[in-house]
Design a protein around this motif. Structure first.
Motif, short mmCIF file in Angstrom:
data_model
loop_
_atom_site.label_atom_id
_atom_site.label_comp_id
_atom_site.label_asym_id
_atom_site.label_seq_id
_atom_site.Cartn_x
_atom_site.Cartn_y
_atom_site.Cartn_z
N UNK A 24 27.97 39.66 36.48
CA UNK A 24 28.50 38.84 37.36
C UNK A 24 27.55 38.09 38.23
N UNK A 25 26.65 39.10 38.95
CA UNK A 25 25.96 38.89 39.88
C UNK A 25 24.55 38.33 39.25
N UNK A 39 31.93 32.54 44.42
CA UNK A 39 33.07 33.08 45.11
C UNK A 39 33.00 34.53 45.01
N UNK A 40 32.46 35.18 46.07
CA UNK A 40 32.14 36.56 46.23
C UNK A 40 33.23 37.46 46.73
N UNK A 41 34.11 37.79 46.00
CA UNK A 41 35.20 38.75 46.50
C UNK A 41 35.05 39.76 47.17
N UNK A 42 35.92 40.46 47.84
CA UNK A 42 35.46 41.52 48.92
C UNK A 42 34.82 42.84 48.17
N UNK A 43 33.88 43.46 48.68
CA UNK A 43 33.04 44.76 48.23
C UNK A 43 32.61 44.22 46.94
N UNK A 44 31.85 42.89 46.77
CA UNK A 44 31.56 42.69 45.41
C UNK A 44 29.91 42.73 45.49
N UNK A 45 29.24 42.79 46.45
CA UNK A 45 27.99 42.55 46.55
C UNK A 45 27.45 41.09 46.72
N UNK A 289 29.28 21.11 39.96
CA UNK A 289 29.23 22.38 40.50
C UNK A 289 29.24 23.56 39.53
N UNK A 290 28.49 24.29 39.42
CA UNK A 290 28.38 25.74 38.68
C UNK A 290 29.33 26.66 39.60
N UNK A 291 30.47 27.23 39.07
CA UNK A 291 31.09 27.93 39.68
C UNK A 291 31.22 29.45 39.02
N UNK A 292 30.68 30.60 40.02
CA UNK A 292 30.42 32.00 39.77
C UNK A 292 31.25 32.71 40.57
N UNK A 293 32.12 33.65 39.80
CA UNK A 293 32.79 34.80 40.31
C UNK A 293 32.72 35.88 40.51
N UNK A 294 32.41 36.60 41.74
CA UNK A 294 32.09 38.22 41.67
C UNK A 294 33.53 38.81 41.89
#
Length: 652
Positions: A24-25, A39-45, A289-294
């Motif tokens: 993901x990263x 979209x960087x969730x909690x604790x995902x770096x 927009x490209x959306x990336x989810x961590x």
């Protein structure tokens, strides 16, 4: 004519991105051109992604000076750039990195004339801005008025500028106490603007307003910077306000290589002016927009993340994502109903002591709450047991100015010879400062009953302070009633409602929070039928810190904090207390239809925990003159039963 052909080598990558990052990263870091939402969730770096993204851009041939990195603290920007240099093994001098205000200052130093300033302008910090507002008030109003003090003016002004909202809209919604003073407030605001201009001064908000003005009114300058900044990265995008969002849009220009990083599920600062719509509507404003989810979390156990996912799933307006853990399975989170706030404090203290006895240091534990006032009983219980703690949500409860103020009224009721108490409350009267307070004390000090002697001190009081002084005497006469000596809760409530509440609104932007503190102390005082005993107990509670000094060196201190202050931090064990409807979510948020932000706030609190999570709520909550049952938070009631374990607490 001879021709020369330049043979450019393909960029050599020193960093093994695929090895260092999870899939993901890696996808986000290797994004090509065009707008991107991470979209960087909690604790995902999240920080790791921003750092590696900058490294990757530079290793791909982008010059450092062609990158703009916007963060919410200069410290964060410097740390990210330091990490980039460590990664790629070379200096990245020239990269524009820092807060919006820092970058705004750099731009305005170059183009100050276009923003309406002269060379060598000065920048006002928050305290300077407050003092300039005070000077404006003094210029217009020769006597004490109902207008707010400089600090409140500064808050109103800043909120208006950053949200693009008029004073006429801000006052009724956020500062209704001053709705009848609207004309005077607008007059002072205009004078403040005029003074800044004549003195060649900018406040922090002007740095952003000037940046926007230059780019809106000067197409050639805007195009220059949009070409200069070939790539723009914005950290913590969910915390941007309307003005910051507009600046980003202008600066991006036609190139539109903009990557914003944040988490809509952690947007919790609307009270500061942050606009949730910025991140939510980003794909609408930036087409393609490209959306990336961590979603790979490196902090919490699967059980804690399962509960957190269930909390946030009840929000309708969000980018849906579910965090998953790389940690080993652990214990289910605990939901703990307790008899009242005192048993809640006892429970937290007991568990903290047990965990410490089992080898967990105190600094691996945090107790979080919605509002600072909810920590009062907790602080007293921790002090009683000698548990070292650190307050992150403000000063310790009894060290706060408003608590000291209101307790000073009670102290002179018990001991009329209390010089410190007398001087403190006299200086609360508008128009009375240190000198007049000292003269008044010298006048009343010889009397057997200073509270009676103060009634004869009118000749020492300046005319501008006479109205407030007479109101003060009325309060003293009422408090002199014998019943208040046996009813400290009633005395506190009377002082608050007869003048001190107005004082707080006039002097502090966060007056409502301070009022909540006093109301909580009033509820606590219900247990006492003696003013003297009440004051003695409070004083003794505040002197136990020294007993824990040796323990602190070995075990650290438990952190007590609001959830807002805890964002970005983590602990092995987290307690979230006061989970009652009207407390968390707060009554004000429910009234203003802000339930979804309150749910995001609980989500942030839950995701601070690594291994153990306790969600606590008292079954009864007492007002100063009544006690009743209180419902658990709707956020607890909507959780599936299989994602937590309920603990029953019994007296031993």
């Amino acid at each position: 004519m001879k021709k020369y052909f330049l043979h450019r080598e393909a960029p050599a990558f020193n960093v093994d991105y695929e090895k260092d990052l999870n899939p993901e990263q890696y996808s986000a870091v290797m994004h090509q051109d065009g707008p991107a939402l991470v979209l960087a969730g909690a604790g995902t770096g999240k920080t790791r992604v921003v750092t590696y993204r900058v490294a990757r851009l530079i290793e791909s041939g982008i010059r450092a000076e062609n990158i703009l990195l916007l963060t919410f603290t200069n410290k964060a920007a410097k740390e990210m750039m330091r990490r980039v240099e460590h990664l790629i093994g070379r200096n990245i001098f020239g990269l524009f990195g820092g807060t919006f205000h820092h970058i705004g200052n750099l731009l305005l130093r170059q183009h100050y004339l276009l923003a309406g300033y002269r060379q060598g302008f000065s920048i006002l910090d928050r305290e300077d801005s407050k003092e300039l507002f005070e000077a404006c008030i003094a210029d217009v109003y020769r006597k004490e008025s109902v207008l707010p003090k400089g600090g409140v003016f500064s808050e109103i002004y800043s909120l208006s500028k950053n949200t693009g909202t008029s004073i006429g809209e801000i006052i009724p919604k956020r500062f209704p106490h001053f709705i009848n003073a609207m004309e005077g407030i607008e007059k002072i605001m205009r004078l403040y603007e005029k003074k800044k201009s004549s003195l060649n001064l900018m406040d922090f908000d002007d740095l952003l307003i000037g940046w926007k003005k230059i780019f809106e009114e000067n197409e050639n300058i805007r195009e220059y910077y949009s070409l200069k900044f070939k790539h723009i990265l914005v950290d913590e995008y969910q915390d941007t306000n309307r003005l910051q969002s507009e600046i980003i849009d202008l600066t991006t220009g036609g190139v539109r290589n903009l990557m914003v990083v944040g988490d809509d599920a952690q947007s919790i600062y609307s009270f500061r002016g942050a606009d949730f719509e910025n991140i939510l509507r980003f794909p609408d404003r930036y087409k393609e927009t490209a959306i990336y989810k961590l979603t790979t979390n490196y902090r919490s156990t699967p059980e804690i993340l399962n509960l957190a996912n269930k909390i946030i799933s009840n929000n309708r307006r969000q980018f849906h994502k579910e965090l998953h853990s790389v940690a080993s399975p652990g214990e289910l989170p605990n939901v703990v109903p307790l008899k009242d706030v005192f048993e809640q404090a006892e429970f937290a203290a007991s568990v903290v002591m047990d965990l410490n006895a089992d080898g967990m240091s105190f600094d691996e534990t945090a107790v979080l709450y919605r509002s600072h006032y909810q920590s009062m009983e907790l602080q007293m219980e921790f002090q009683r047991r000698g548990i070292p703690f650190e307050i992150r949500s403000g000063l310790k409860f009894f060290e706060q100015a408003h608590i000291k103020d209101i307790l000073s009224f009670l102290k002179i009721m018990v001991n009329q010879k209390d010089e410190i108490g007398w001087k403190r409350i006299l200086k609360l009267i508008p128009g009375i400062g240190n000198i007049t307070a000292g003269k008044l004390w010298e006048f009343i000090q010889p009397a057997e009953r200073p509270a009676d002697a103060i009634c004869d001190a009118h000749r020492l009081v300046p005319k501008k302070a006479m109205e407030g002084f007479n109101a003060f005497l009325d309060i003293l006469r009422t408090l002199n009633n014998e019943k208040y000596l046996s009813m400290p809760s009633g005395a506190l409530d009377y002082i608050l409602r007869h003048g001190y509440e107005d004082y707080l609104y006039n002097h502090y932007p966060n007056a409502e929070l301070r009022i909540e503190d006093i109301e909580q102390m009033t509820r606590f005082a219900v247990r006492y039928d003696s003013l003297e005993t009440f004051l003695s107990d409070l004083t003794l509670q505040g002197v136990t810190d020294a007993e824990a000094e040796g323990t602190e060196e070995l075990n650290g201190r438990v952190v007590l904090s609001t959830v807002h202050q805890a964002k970005g931090l983590e602990w092995e064990t987290v307690f979230i207390i006061g989970l009652n409807d009207g407390r968390f979510p707060s009554a004000k948020s429910l009234k203003n239809d802000d339930e979804e932000e309150e749910r995001r706030l609980l989500y942030v609190g839950a995701t601070r925990a690594k291994k153990l999570l306790y969600l606590c709520y008292p079954v009864t909550l007492d007002d100063w003159n009544s006690i009743g049952f209180s419902r658990p938070s709707r956020f607890i009631k909507e959780l599936p039963r299989d994602c937590f374990e309920e603990i029953a607490v019994e007296d031993v």
